[in-house]
Every structure is written in structure tokens, then in C-alpha cells.
Design an enzyme around this catalytic site. Structure first.
Site, PDB file in Angstrom:
ATOM      1  N   CYS A   1      -2.628  -6.733   5.449  1.00  0.00           N
ATOM      2  CA  CYS A   1      -1.894  -7.950   5.080  1.00  0.00           C
ATOM      3  C   CYS A   1      -1.159  -8.613   6.239  1.00  0.00           C
ATOM      4  O   CYS A   1      -1.494  -9.735   6.623  1.00  0.00           O
ATOM      5  CB  CYS A   1      -0.902  -7.639   3.960  1.00  0.00           C
ATOM      6  SG  CYS A   1      -1.689  -7.148   2.410  1.00  0.00           S
TER       7      CYS A   1
ATOM      8  N   GLU B   1       0.846  -1.187   0.000  1.00  0.00           N
ATOM      9  CA  GLU B   1       0.000   0.000   0.000  1.00  0.00           C
ATOM     10  C   GLU B   1       0.882   1.237   0.000  1.00  0.00           C
ATOM     11  O   GLU B   1       1.867   1.309   0.717  1.00  0.00           O
ATOM     12  CB  GLU B   1      -0.918  -0.009   1.219  1.00  0.00           C
ATOM     13  CG  GLU B   1      -1.969  -1.103   1.155  1.00  0.00           C
ATOM     14  CD  GLU B   1      -3.041  -0.928   2.214  1.00  0.00           C
ATOM     15  OE1 GLU B   1      -3.527   0.210   2.383  1.00  0.00           O
ATOM     16  OE2 GLU B   1      -3.381  -1.919   2.868  1.00  0.00           O
TER      17      GLU B   1
END
Length: 460
Positions: A266, A158
Site C-alpha cells: 500500500c 496487513e
């Protein structure tokens, strides 16, 4: 190629936009009507540098479209990517209900050979479950249609996802089927020109590779946080230690920055899921469990240090908080250390004045309107009437500080730096009580208080 992508969240949106950008025709499908309507208006529901202009450009070119019509989407592409969420179940394992629902949907509407691509982060054995679901659904239909299932895990950070997709180190595909290899080579050919990035392996190895990669990176972070905590008790400086070990090419400088814990979509769920997968086959993954435990404990360090600065009494205090997202260049607050801190402060009776350049809307969505939460439009507005400053996210705009101005604004000269942005001696010489991560301010070392710390304790 014509490509269908189920899911227009983080992974699906980046994957679809990047594949369209190199000339493929991509249709993204989602059950969220509001999200699809926003996307069809060119509005990107997540913050990711470079994504919005790329999305608009490819929509205008006719290569990228969004729909809620699953039947239309299944008919559209030979490649059917599954890029839906796999949230943690109650026991921490990955919940596959959305993945298997998509598999059922594909099987319900397909009328010719399809390649089903698991793009979501899924446990080992998921491709077998997807295949079984498709076969069972086709059998119910009385249809005899050929298909293949492969694993194509994503490795997107990200804040750098577009670049990661376009210039990634590897493209992993789990399959033994030659038609799948041929199709995936064609799909990724534009990203495979400079050198051979495609790595073919068996499906289960591909599924495990994704979890193993994230678990390794999370392990490095938790290891450094463990050493940082040790440094505090030994009077060492973890930043000097980091430079010392990072210079070893076998270790390197990546992911050895100590801080207030990792978050995001994640690492937390993937470490948990891999540990639960290990347990399902009777293996006790002690290291993975320790990585998770260290990270959970580390997120509490900010409150612990702040509480120490005020002798355990934070009731009625106002805390300026810089950074809400779990990392820079994203608006994602999932598992963010800021959330652990804010919730602990509220429970202690304190008020939070927070600023983040991108995550303000997400913070309001999560917590709503509260009397003990003010989200400001500017960084320095958080300082008005604040008793202390805490840094949770290492946005660039937080790195250069006028400490004289800061000291004038804060009611008490307290900085808790969860990302080690500043030099301790510089901050302390400016008259601050400075708590960083692993830089010598152990809770057990009251005898080494600086003059400014002693003054603060007298006036607290």
C-alpha cells in the site's frame, strides 16, 4: 444479501470472508484457476491472523464460495465488488487495466441492475472510467441496463485485516445515488451497530480519502526516519524524542516509530500514485515526493551501517537476518527493507542466513535457490557461522535475547537493529557493536567509539 467479489487476493479475500461471516452470501471470482482450486480446498494463499478458520467456517456453512466462472458471478450478486490489483505502472501511477477489465466483464454478462463497487485502491476519477467502460460495453451489446458505480475504499492493515474490517473506525462510500446508499447500508449494517460508521461523500472525495490516509501515515514514518537520521548526527536518542513528541495528543504515538523504511503493498505504491496524480493536473507534490525519497534512502541504512562495522569490506561475510516480511503478522515481502538489504549484501559478496516465521515460502518464491541464501527453520539457526546479526522485522520473538549466548554464536559482536528493539547501553555493555536507528551511532562520530567498537575495528 448476495454479493459478488472480483479478485481473491488480499483485499477481496478478507472482504468476502468477513461479509460472509455476518450472514451475507458471497461469491468470489478470480481468473487464477490454481488459486481458486486451493481456496475451494480451504487453503488460504496468504498469511493473515484469523482469516483461515473464518474462511473454512463460512465455506462449510455455504455462505462463501469461489469460482472462475465470471458469467455466473455477475448473475449472482446485486453488489459487484471490484477488488483486483492496481500495481504501479512504469511511471509510478496506478495501473487500472485489471479494474477496467472487470468493469468490461460485468457489463458483458449483466442482465439487470447492478451496483458496481470500487474496493480496489484507485486514483481519483476511476469511477468515471469504470462507468464509461460499462456504458461502452453495454452499447456494443445493444443493451439498455441501468447500473451505478460507487467508491468504497478499504482501510485494512496487513496483520490485523480481519479486525480492521470488523471493528474499523469508518466505512466510506462515495456516491450520490440513493439506491446505492440504501444497498450499502444493508451490506454493512452488521458492522454499523455500535455507532454510525458509514460516511457518505461524493465519489471523487472517497477516492482521494484512501490515498490521503495512506500518504499521511507514510509521511509520519518518513518524518520520524528523517529526525532519526538527524539524531544520529547530533548525538541524540530518537526513542526519547519519540516519547517526548508522542505525549502530545495532537501528534500521538501511532506511526512515529523510526526504522529501516516502510514497505508492503500500500504505502509505497499509493504515495507514488498520489504524487503522479498530482503531476497529471499540473501540481508539484513536493512533500509526497520527499516522503518517497526519504523512504527509499532509509532502506539503504541497514547496509550502510553494516558496511561501516566492517570497514566497507563485506565480501565473504555471513550475515544473520531476522525478519523478511515488511512487517509482523504477514508473509508479504513486497517492497520489504529486507530485500534491499539482501540484494546489496549479495552484490558486495556476502552470504545471508535468514529466518522469518511466515515469509520463508515467499522468499523462496522470489529468489529461488541461491548459494548465498540460506533460509532456516529456527531463529537461532541463522547464527551458526554468522559474522553479524541484522533485525529487519519486529516480530515478538526477536525482542527477548540472551546476549551472552548471542555473543558466543557470532564471529564478531555486531548487531544492526533496524527496528530499535533493544536498549543501546544494555547491548553495548554486553560487548556488542550496536547500530540502531537514530540512537547516537552516526557515521560521523568515530571519536565516540565504545571499547567494544574499538576492539572490533582492530580485529576486522
Amino acid at each position: 444479501m448476495k454479493i459478488t467479489i472480483f479478485g481473491s487476493g488480499y483485499v477481496g479475500l478478507v472482504t468476502g470472508t468477513c461479509l460472509a461471516d455476518v450472514g451475507h452470501d458471497v461469491m468470489c471470482v478470480d481468473v487464477d484457476e490454481d488459486k481458486i482450486a486451493r481456496l475451494n480446498n480451504g487453503e488460504v494463499p496468504i498469511y493473515e491472523p484469523g482469516l483461515e478458520p473464518m474462511l473454512k467456517q463460512n465455506m462449510e456453512a455455504g455462505r462463501l464460495q469461489f469460482t472462475t466462472d465470471a458469467a455466473k458471478a455477475v448473475k449472482y450478486g446485486k453488489l459487484q465488488f471490484i477488488a483486483v490489483g492496481t500495481p504501479p505502472d512504469e511511471d509510478g501511477s496506478a495501473d487500472l487495466k485489471y479494474v477496467l477489465k472487470v468493469a468490461e466483464t460485468i457489463a458483458t454478462h449483466m442482465d439487470e441492475y447492478k451496483i458496481i463497487v470500487d474496493k480496489s485502491t484507485v486514483p481519483v476519477g476511476t469511477a468515471d472510467k469504470v462507468s464509461a467502460t460499462v456504458r461502452a460495453t453495454l452499447k456494443e451489446r445493444g443493451a439498455d441496463i441501468d447500473f451505478d458505480v460507487c467508491s468504497n475504499p478499504e482501510f485494512l492493515k496487513e496483520g490485523a485485516a480481519v479486525e480492521d474490517f470488523s471493528k474499523g473506525a469508518r466505512i466510506i462510500v462515495g456516491t450520490d445515488a440513493e439506491p446505492v446508499k440504501k444497498a450499502m447500508r444493508e451490506c454493512y449494517a452488521p458492522y454499523n451497530r455500535n455507532r454510525e460508521k458509514l460516511m457518505f461523500m461524493d465519489v471523487r472525495s472517497a477516492e482521494l480519502t484512501k490515498y490521503a490516509a495512506n500518504a499521511m501515515l507514510a509521511t509520519k514514518i518518513s518524518f520520524m526516519n528523517e529526525v532519526a537520521n538527524l539524531a544520529e548526527n547530533l548525538g541524540a536518542d530518537i526513542e526519547q524524542v519519540r516519547h517526548g513528541i508522542g505525549s502530545d495528543p495532537r501528534i500521538g504515538y501511532h506511526f512515529i516509530y523510526p526504522g529501516c523504511g516502510y514497505g508492503g503493498s500500500c504505502f509505497p505504491k499509493d504515495v507514488q500514485a498520489l504524487a503522479r496524480t498530482a503531476g497529471s493536473v499540473g501540481y508539484d507534490a513536493e512533500l509526497l515526493n520527499a516522503v518517497e525519497a526519504v523512504n527509499k534512502r532509509q532502506k539503504g541504512k541497514l547496509f550502510q551501517k553494516l558496511s561501516q562495522a566492517f570497514d566497507g569490506d563485506l565480501k565473504g561475510k555471513t550475515v544473520a537476518l531476522w525478519g523478511l516480511a515488511f512487517k509482523p503478522n504477514t508473509d508479504d515481502m513486497r517492497e520489504a527493507p529486507s530485500r534491499t538489504l539482501m540484494e546489496a549484501l549479495w552484490e558486495a559478496g556476502a552470504k545471508v542466513q535468514a529466518y522469518d516465521p511466515e515469509a520463508a515460502t515467499e522468499c523462496r518464491r522470489i529468489y529461488g535457490e541461491r548459494n548465498d541464501l540460506v533460509i532456516t527453520e529456527k531463529r537461532d539457526d541463522t547464527l551458526e557461522g554468522a559474522d553479524a546479526l541484522v533485525i529487519c522485522t519486529e516480530w515478538k520473538m526477536f525482542r527477548a535475547i540472551d546476549f551472552d549466548h548471542l555473543k558466543q554464536k557470532l564471529s564478531t559482536p555486531v548487531i544492526v537493529d533496524g527496528r530499535n528493539l533493544f536498549d543501546p547501553e544494555t547491548v553495548k555493555s554486553a560487548g556488542f557493536l550496536y547500530y540502531a536507528m537514530g540512537r547516537g551511532d552516526s557515521l560521523k562520530r568515530d571519536d565516540t567509539l565504545t571499547q567494544s567498537e574499538s576492539s572490533l575495528k582492530r580485529t576486522a
